[in-house]
Design a protein around this motif. Structure first.
Motif, mmCIF file in Angstrom:
data_model
loop_
_atom_site.group_PDB
_atom_site.id
_atom_site.type_symbol
_atom_site.label_atom_id
_atom_site.label_comp_id
_atom_site.label_asym_id
_atom_site.label_seq_id
_atom_site.Cartn_x
_atom_site.Cartn_y
_atom_site.Cartn_z
ATOM 1 N N THR A 1 -4.447 -0.674 -3.871
ATOM 2 C CA THR A 1 -4.247 -1.433 -2.631
ATOM 3 C C THR A 1 -3.315 -0.729 -1.651
ATOM 4 O O THR A 1 -3.304 -1.070 -0.486
ATOM 5 C CB THR A 1 -3.673 -2.826 -2.951
ATOM 6 O OG1 THR A 1 -2.431 -2.667 -3.676
ATOM 7 C CG2 THR A 1 -4.652 -3.628 -3.802
ATOM 8 N N ASP A 2 -2.518 0.219 -2.102
ATOM 9 C CA ASP A 2 -1.579 0.895 -1.198
ATOM 10 C C ASP A 2 -1.563 2.390 -1.497
ATOM 11 O O ASP A 2 -0.562 2.941 -1.940
ATOM 12 C CB ASP A 2 -0.181 0.294 -1.349
ATOM 13 C CG ASP A 2 0.784 0.812 -0.284
ATOM 14 O OD1 ASP A 2 0.312 1.463 0.674
ATOM 15 O OD2 ASP A 2 1.995 0.579 -0.406
ATOM 16 N N VAL A 3 -2.678 3.020 -1.237
ATOM 17 C CA VAL A 3 -2.784 4.453 -1.514
ATOM 18 C C VAL A 3 -1.818 5.248 -0.641
ATOM 19 O O VAL A 3 -1.163 6.183 -1.113
ATOM 20 C CB VAL A 3 -4.231 4.945 -1.268
ATOM 21 C CG1 VAL A 3 -4.317 6.452 -1.464
ATOM 22 C CG2 VAL A 3 -5.188 4.234 -2.208
ATOM 23 N N PHE A 4 -1.720 4.865 0.629
ATOM 24 C CA PHE A 4 -0.820 5.596 1.521
ATOM 25 C C PHE A 4 0.628 5.458 1.047
ATOM 26 O O PHE A 4 1.399 6.421 1.064
ATOM 27 C CB PHE A 4 -0.951 5.078 2.954
ATOM 28 C CG PHE A 4 -0.110 5.832 3.943
ATOM 29 C CD1 PHE A 4 -0.433 7.129 4.308
ATOM 30 C CD2 PHE A 4 1.030 5.253 4.502
ATOM 31 C CE1 PHE A 4 0.355 7.842 5.215
ATOM 32 C CE2 PHE A 4 1.812 5.954 5.405
ATOM 33 C CZ PHE A 4 1.469 7.250 5.763
ATOM 34 N N GLY A 5 1.021 4.253 0.612
ATOM 35 C CA GLY A 5 2.371 4.044 0.097
ATOM 36 C C GLY A 5 2.632 4.911 -1.121
ATOM 37 O O GLY A 5 3.722 5.471 -1.275
#
Length: 208
Positions: free
Chosen positions: A130-134
């Motif tokens: 859900t938060d690949v960039f994070g």
């Protein structure tokens, strides 16, 4: 003319003028801060953004909680990742109830049976994307910041305004603040004299 020699109207006028001078001085900082930053200075805000996104992901992993060496010593404190609180239960009981435990307190038996996957918070599971960039910001912050800044430079660099560096502006702001600080005592003195006269007038009126 000294403050004491001024009439009441003169005091009010002097105070109004002093306050305006101070506002005008402070306004120079506000006007400066309303201007764009240089492309080079923009880089620090890219770095800050990447760091913040990485920290959000870190909280999902529960990394900070892992540093608690003695869960019993943190009685009553909320666990950042789990949103729970610890009591004086044993480590085994806490693990059984799903609390995130410090890695240093994980038992040999637990590690042999379950490994370390369960020690991390939401966001670390194999199916959690859900938060690949994070995640990228957490694991590869320099790479992400470099790439992001390069893309921004390519897209907008040619039209970026040529403005003073923030360091130059910050140094000027210190001088402006010093100038404003020099006006403040005059304002306080005028206000004190006005208050003194008002109290004296009130006392005289009550005496009449």
């Amino acid at each position: 003319m000294s403050i004491q020699e001024l009439s009441n109207t003169g005091l009010q006028s002097r105070l109004k003028e002093a306050r305006k001078r101070r506002r005008d001085v402070i306004a120079k900082i506000e006007e400066d801060r309303a201007r764009p930053v240089s492309l080079a200075d923009f880089r620090q805000f890219v770095d800050r953004y990447v760091t913040e996104r990485g920290e959000i992901y870190e909280r999902k992993l529960g990394m900070r909680h892992m540093g608690i060496a003695d869960p019993a010593a943190a009685q009553g404190k909320a666990l950042p990742a789990a949103g729970l609180s610890i009591d004086l239960k044993t480590n085994a009981a806490l693990e059984h109830e799903g609390y995130l435990m410090p890695v240093s307190s994980a038992s040999w038996d637990r590690l042999e049976k379950s490994g370390i996957a369960g020690m991390f918070g939401a966001g670390s599971g194999p199916n959690d994307c859900t938060d690949v960039f994070g995640a990228m910001c957490f694991f590869f912050p320099v790479v992400v910041a470099d790439k992001l800044f390069a893309k921004i430079s390519d897209a907008a660099g040619a039209n970026w305004p040529d403005v003073e560096p923030l360091q130059v502006r910050a140094e000027r702001h210190e001088a402006i603040k010093a100038e404003a600080a020099q006006i403040a005592p005059e304002i306080r003195e005028l206000e004190a004299e006005i208050t003194r006269r008002e109290k004296a007038a009130t006392k005289t009126a009550q005496g009449d």
